[in-house]
Scaffold this motif. Structure first.
Motif, PDB file in Angstrom:
ATOM      1  N   GLY A  62       0.801  -1.214   0.000  1.00 62.42           N
ATOM      2  CA  GLY A  62       0.000   0.000   0.000  1.00 62.42           C
ATOM      3  C   GLY A  62       0.836   1.268   0.000  1.00 62.42           C
ATOM      4  O   GLY A  62       0.391   2.315  -0.508  1.00 62.42           O
ATOM      5  N   VAL A  63       2.052   1.211   0.557  1.00 58.22           N
ATOM      6  CA  VAL A  63       2.933   2.384   0.570  1.00 58.22           C
ATOM      7  C   VAL A  63       3.230   2.838  -0.858  1.00 58.22           C
ATOM      8  O   VAL A  63       3.356   4.035  -1.133  1.00 58.22           O
ATOM      9  CB  VAL A  63       4.237   2.068   1.332  1.00 58.22           C
ATOM     10  N   ARG A  64       3.316   1.899  -1.770  1.00 56.67           N
ATOM     11  CA  ARG A  64       3.553   2.220  -3.185  1.00 56.67           C
ATOM     12  C   ARG A  64       2.443   3.108  -3.737  1.00 56.67           C
ATOM     13  O   ARG A  64       2.703   4.085  -4.460  1.00 56.67           O
ATOM     14  CB  ARG A  64       3.640   0.910  -3.959  1.00 56.67           C
ATOM     15  N   PHE A  65       1.199   2.813  -3.390  1.00 58.27           N
ATOM     16  CA  PHE A  65       0.059   3.592  -3.871  1.00 58.27           C
ATOM     17  C   PHE A  65      -0.048   4.928  -3.141  1.00 58.27           C
ATOM     18  O   PHE A  65      -0.446   5.929  -3.737  1.00 58.27           O
ATOM     19  CB  PHE A  65      -1.224   2.773  -3.720  1.00 58.27           C
ATOM     20  N   ASP A  66       0.311   4.928  -1.871  1.00 59.17           N
ATOM     21  CA  ASP A  66       0.317   6.185  -1.113  1.00 59.17           C
ATOM     22  C   ASP A  66       1.353   7.148  -1.681  1.00 59.17           C
ATOM     23  O   ASP A  66       1.081   8.341  -1.868  1.00 59.17           O
ATOM     24  CB  ASP A  66       0.610   5.920   0.362  1.00 59.17           C
ATOM     25  N   ALA A  67       2.565   6.639  -1.940  1.00 59.95           N
ATOM     26  CA  ALA A  67       3.624   7.485  -2.487  1.00 59.95           C
ATOM     27  C   ALA A  67       3.231   8.015  -3.860  1.00 59.95           C
ATOM     28  O   ALA A  67       3.492   9.183  -4.192  1.00 59.95           O
ATOM     29  CB  ALA A  67       4.927   6.694  -2.575  1.00 59.95           C
ATOM     30  N   SER A  68       2.595   7.160  -4.669  1.00 62.05           N
ATOM     31  CA  SER A  68       2.150   7.593  -5.988  1.00 62.05           C
ATOM     32  C   SER A  68       1.137   8.724  -5.878  1.00 62.05           C
ATOM     33  O   SER A  68       1.225   9.738  -6.592  1.00 62.05           O
ATOM     34  CB  SER A  68       1.542   6.406  -6.740  1.00 62.05           C
ATOM     35  N   LEU A  69       0.173   8.570  -4.998  1.00 65.85           N
ATOM     36  CA  LEU A  69      -0.841   9.608  -4.824  1.00 65.85           C
ATOM     37  C   LEU A  69      -0.219  10.924  -4.372  1.00 65.85           C
ATOM     38  O   LEU A  69      -0.501  11.984  -4.941  1.00 65.85           O
ATOM     39  CB  LEU A  69      -1.881   9.153  -3.796  1.00 65.85           C
ATOM     40  N   ILE A  70       0.623  10.871  -3.337  1.00 59.44           N
ATOM     41  CA  ILE A  70       1.223  12.099  -2.796  1.00 59.44           C
ATOM     42  C   ILE A  70       2.084  12.775  -3.855  1.00 59.44           C
ATOM     43  O   ILE A  70       2.082  14.006  -3.988  1.00 59.44           O
ATOM     44  CB  ILE A  70       2.041  11.781  -1.525  1.00 59.44           C
ATOM     45  N   ALA A  71       2.827  11.975  -4.624  1.00 57.74           N
ATOM     46  CA  ALA A  71       3.663  12.542  -5.682  1.00 57.74           C
ATOM     47  C   ALA A  71       2.818  13.257  -6.723  1.00 57.74           C
ATOM     48  O   ALA A  71       3.161  14.363  -7.182  1.00 57.74           O
ATOM     49  CB  ALA A  71       4.486  11.437  -6.330  1.00 57.74           C
ATOM     50  N   ILE A  72       1.703  12.653  -7.114  1.00 57.80           N
ATOM     51  CA  ILE A  72       0.827  13.261  -8.126  1.00 57.80           C
ATOM     52  C   ILE A  72       0.198  14.544  -7.583  1.00 57.80           C
ATOM     53  O   ILE A  72       0.179  15.577  -8.258  1.00 57.80           O
ATOM     54  CB  ILE A  72      -0.252  12.267  -8.565  1.00 57.80           C
ATOM     55  N   LEU A  73      -0.316  14.485  -6.362  1.00 59.75           N
ATOM     56  CA  LEU A  73      -0.967  15.655  -5.781  1.00 59.75           C
ATOM     57  C   LEU A  73       0.001  16.809  -5.564  1.00 59.75           C
ATOM     58  O   LEU A  73      -0.351  17.983  -5.741  1.00 59.75           O
ATOM     59  CB  LEU A  73      -1.623  15.280  -4.437  1.00 59.75           C
ATOM     60  N   ASN A  74       1.227  16.495  -5.169  1.00 61.94           N
ATOM     61  CA  ASN A  74       2.191  17.540  -4.821  1.00 61.94           C
ATOM     62  C   ASN A  74       3.107  17.930  -5.970  1.00 61.94           C
ATOM     63  O   ASN A  74       4.001  18.758  -5.789  1.00 61.94           O
ATOM     64  CB  ASN A  74       3.038  17.086  -3.630  1.00 61.94           C
ATOM     65  N   ALA A  75       2.909  17.323  -7.138  1.00 61.98           N
ATOM     66  CA  ALA A  75       3.758  17.659  -8.294  1.00 61.98           C
ATOM     67  C   ALA A  75       3.688  19.147  -8.646  1.00 61.98           C
ATOM     68  O   ALA A  75       4.733  19.771  -8.895  1.00 61.98           O
ATOM     69  CB  ALA A  75       3.372  16.798  -9.493  1.00 61.98           C
ATOM     70  N   PRO A  76       2.501  19.790  -8.683  1.00 60.52           N
ATOM     71  CA  PRO A  76       2.474  21.233  -8.972  1.00 60.52           C
ATOM     72  C   PRO A  76       3.277  22.044  -7.959  1.00 60.52           C
ATOM     73  O   PRO A  76       3.906  23.045  -8.328  1.00 60.52           O
ATOM     74  CB  PRO A  76       0.976  21.576  -8.904  1.00 60.52           C
ATOM     75  N   LEU A  77       3.263  21.623  -6.712  1.00 59.65           N
ATOM     76  CA  LEU A  77       4.022  22.320  -5.676  1.00 59.65           C
ATOM     77  C   LEU A  77       5.517  22.212  -5.944  1.00 59.65           C
ATOM     78  O   LEU A  77       6.263  23.203  -5.803  1.00 59.65           O
ATOM     79  CB  LEU A  77       3.675  21.740  -4.301  1.00 59.65           C
ATOM     80  N   LEU A  78       5.964  21.032  -6.342  1.00 61.76           N
ATOM     81  CA  LEU A  78       7.387  20.849  -6.619  1.00 61.76           C
ATOM     82  C   LEU A  78       7.806  21.667  -7.841  1.00 61.76           C
ATOM     83  O   LEU A  78       8.899  22.251  -7.864  1.00 61.76           O
ATOM     84  CB  LEU A  78       7.684  19.368  -6.846  1.00 61.76           C
ATOM     85  N   ILE A  79       6.959  21.739  -8.847  1.00 67.16           N
ATOM     86  CA  ILE A  79       7.263  22.550 -10.029  1.00 67.16           C
ATOM     87  C   ILE A  79       7.421  24.015  -9.634  1.00 67.16           C
ATOM     88  O   ILE A  79       8.330  24.718 -10.106  1.00 67.16           O
ATOM     89  CB  ILE A  79       6.163  22.377 -11.097  1.00 67.16           C
ATOM     90  N   TYR A  80       6.538  24.472  -8.756  1.00 68.28           N
ATOM     91  CA  TYR A  80       6.661  25.852  -8.260  1.00 68.28           C
ATOM     92  C   TYR A  80       8.009  26.063  -7.562  1.00 68.28           C
ATOM     93  O   TYR A  80       8.686  27.072  -7.790  1.00 68.28           O
ATOM     94  CB  TYR A  80       5.511  26.155  -7.303  1.00 68.28           C
TER      95      TYR A  80
END
Length: 637
Positions: A62-80
């Motif tokens: 499940g950690v794999r899916f959690d990390a995937s979700l957080i990465a997708i959600l926070n991708a705009p923040l990292l781009i900023y």
């Protein structure tokens, strides 16, 4: 050039916002694992048949899916941050941006994961995008829902408070770190690489999706592996794919024999009453089915009619049961048919089919009007009238959340049916056997024999059904009526034998005719909800076979080649007598097995696994291509 190089190497850039970003990523990763633990604690009965080792692996996977979700959600923040990190003067501003962004985006996702624990028992799956179509129902019941499920609201507030204090600690204790431009570029590259790999769920050729969760450690733990926001983002809606397992000439050879209606006899214009019982799983029947009977009247009625203890609900939700029972459409999508893009396709509901033969029809559901779009759906399926909470004359009988208690509403139903011209078709859907397990005040002391709260309201609904039949028996139309009784789906499991993938689809199906126009006894053949339209046409001798879908058969024929199709745990299942075939939705792999001991079995001829595999594929091809092309009845016989 050397001077320019020295300037680049000497100039330092503040990277503490990137460090805060990484810390917050890890904090949410821990947070989602804790919500998974909460999910397992509250719903452990759903995973009781899995061993501890596989449950542990489910948490790890499940950690794999959690990390995937957080990465997708926070991708705009990292781009900023990729752009703003070069301006050291706005370091504190960037940290505040991280706080507010995660507060508005990532934290709500965590809260959704908590709240979905309350809905899981009704759907048997993590909620996908289809849940957005239910917002209207939720908005009308918001105070009652909060009151009933206050514990999940409390956990959500705790999550908000913890986020606030954890971020304050991180912000207070984070030190200042500076890197030169070369080191910073390298760090940004590492962050970019990590976020891409995490978002994809690994380095495999294709990104993970919801079905990936069912591949390891075992399919029955897929819901534990997943998190709900991931399902909301990744699950496809109405995304049926065209299948080409067989050419047109082959398909019919794999199907069960066509429904045979004897046209030598005249049309039988008896009345039809379809009684859909909320959450009446087979386990609530007494031995030899469940451990103890909580439905004494229904069990007695079953002994006077044609009883199918191997009944199967084609779906797990009420909204899926109505098209199955009234139109013969199985639930093979993540989204309910009546909320899918295919809802406007050509379909023949039982009301549409009977109307040309002089039948007036009405559907009765004691819930608030508009609940699950049952009013629109039943009109769509050919019913002339709809009676809900709004039409009930005494609103003091409201249960405080869903609608009118079963007993008074069923009495009201008999009165309304009595005013209908003959012949008539009546559909009835009960509501009281449902969380929050509310009983009328006058019965609060009567139904106490219960191991779980569901047992009390099941007993009450059984009592209400008894009163319904006692009152209906006084009417002149009673003996000229075929009663078809089916649960919509199962509910809370106390008997752990039913806590299996298939056990959670086992429901009673009963045909009752007071004048003995049908045979009486227990039929051990497989029966399913989508068999009901064919059964009605067979009983009435109506020459409308072309308006029947090929998934069902008439229950009036004692057919041991019968089967049932369903979608569960990321796979398609076809159940036959004693055996099943299961096909993974992810990779198409096929497995076989014996039905659980909760099914009533007979010794039959050898199991033709290849024929059943092909029949399952034929059903899926008819379903998918038929909905895509609006030709669902192409293979109707």
């Amino acid at each position: 050039m050397k001077a320019f190089k020295n300037i680049i190497m000497r100039k330092k850039y503040e990277v503490s916002p990137l460090i805060v970003y990484c810390i917050v990523f890890l904090v949410f990763l821990v947070g989602f694992s804790l919500t998974r633990l909460l999910f397992w604690i509250y719903l452990s009965d759903y995973f009781v048949l899995s061993d501890n080792e596989n449950i542990l692996w489910a948490f790890i996977h499940g950690v794999r899916f959690d990390a995937s979700l957080i990465a997708i959600l926070n991708a705009p923040l990292l781009i900023y941050l990729f752009f703003s990190i070069w301006f050291s003067r706005i370091e504190k501003f960037n940290i505040n941006v991280i706080y507010y962004y995660c507060f508005l985006v990532t934290l709500p996702a965590l809260i959704i994961n908590i709240i979905d624990i309350a809905y899981f028992p009704y759907s048997g799956k993590r909620s996908g995008p289809e849940v957005f179509s239910m917002l209207n129902d939720l908005s009308t019941q918001c105070p009652e829902v909060i009151y009933t499920y206050w514990v999940y609201v409390l956990f959500s507030f705790i999550a908000i408070i913890l986020y606030y204090f954890v971020f304050r600690i991180v912000k207070r204790r984070i030190d200042s770190y500076s890197l030169n431009s070369i080191a910073l570029i390298f760090l940004l590259f590492l962050c970019f690489y990590f976020i891409v790999i995490a978002g994809r769920g690994g380095t495999q050729s294709k990104p993970i999706r919801t079905l990936t969760a069912y591949s390891f450690p075992e399919s029955k733990l897929g819901a534990l592996v997943l998190n709900t926001p991931f399902s909301l983002l990744k699950e496809e809606i109405g995304g049926l794919k065209r299948l080409d397992y067989f050419h047109d000439g082959e398909i019919k050879s794999f199907l069960n024999p066509a429904v045979e209606i004897n046209h030598d006899f005249g049309i039988e214009k008896d009345n039809i009453v379809i009684l859909i019982l909320e959450s009446f799983g087979l386990e609530y029947f007494g031995p030899p089915y469940g451990l103890k009977s909580y439905v004494p009247f229904l069990q007695k009625l079953a002994s006077k009619g044609m009883f199918f203890p191997n009944g199967i609900a084609n779906g797990r939700r009420s909204i899926e049961a109505v098209p199955s029972i009234l139109a013969g459409i199985p639930s093979l999508m993540s989204e309910a048919f009546i909320r899918s893009p295919y809802q406007s396709n050509e379909i023949y509901g039982i009301g549409n089919i009977l109307k040309p033969y002089g039948y007036e029809s009405a559907f009765f559901h004691g819930a608030k009007n508009g609940s699950m779009y049952f009013d629109d759906t039943t009109y769509r399926l050919g019913f002339d009238h709809y009676y809900g909470k709004n039409e009930f004359p005494d609103q003091s009988k409201f249960d405080g959340q869903w609608g009118i208690f079963d007993e008074p509403f069923l009495q009201f139903t008999v009165d309304k049916i009595d005013t209908m011209p003959r012949p008539f078709l009546a559909g009835i859907f009960t509501i009281s056997s449902h969380p929050p397990y509310t009983l009328p005040e006058e019965y609060s002391d009567q139904f106490k024999s219960a191991e779980i709260p569901m047992h009390r309201v099941i007993q009450y609904s059984d009592h209400a059904i008894k009163k319904f039949f006692e009152y209906a028996k006084t009417k002149d139309w009673f003996e000229d009526t075929l009663f078809i009784i089916s649960a919509d789906h199962t509910s809370d499991n106390y008997d752990r034998r039913f806590a299996s993938s298939l056990g959670r689809h086992q429901i009673p199906i009963i045909l009752y005719q007071a004048a003995n126009k049908i045979s009486v006894g227990v039929r051990r053949s497989i029966a399913q909800q989508v068999d009901i339209p064919a059964t009605i046409l067979d009983y009435l001798n109506l020459p409308e076979e072309k308006k029947l879908l090929p998934f069902g058969r008439s229950l009036l024929s004692n057919d041991f080649s019968s089967d049932a199709i369903l979608h569960e745990e990321g796979a398609y299942w076809l159940l036959t007598q004693n055996e099943y075939v299961k096909m993974s939705q992810a990779d198409g792999s096929i497995s076989h097995g014996e039905l659980p001991d909760t099914f009533q079995k007979d010794k039959l001829d050898s199991f033709d696994s290849k024929l059943i595999e092909n029949r399952l594929k034929a059903y899926l091809q008819i379903y998918n291509n038929g909905l895509i092309d609006n030709e669902l009845y192409r293979y109707s016989r």
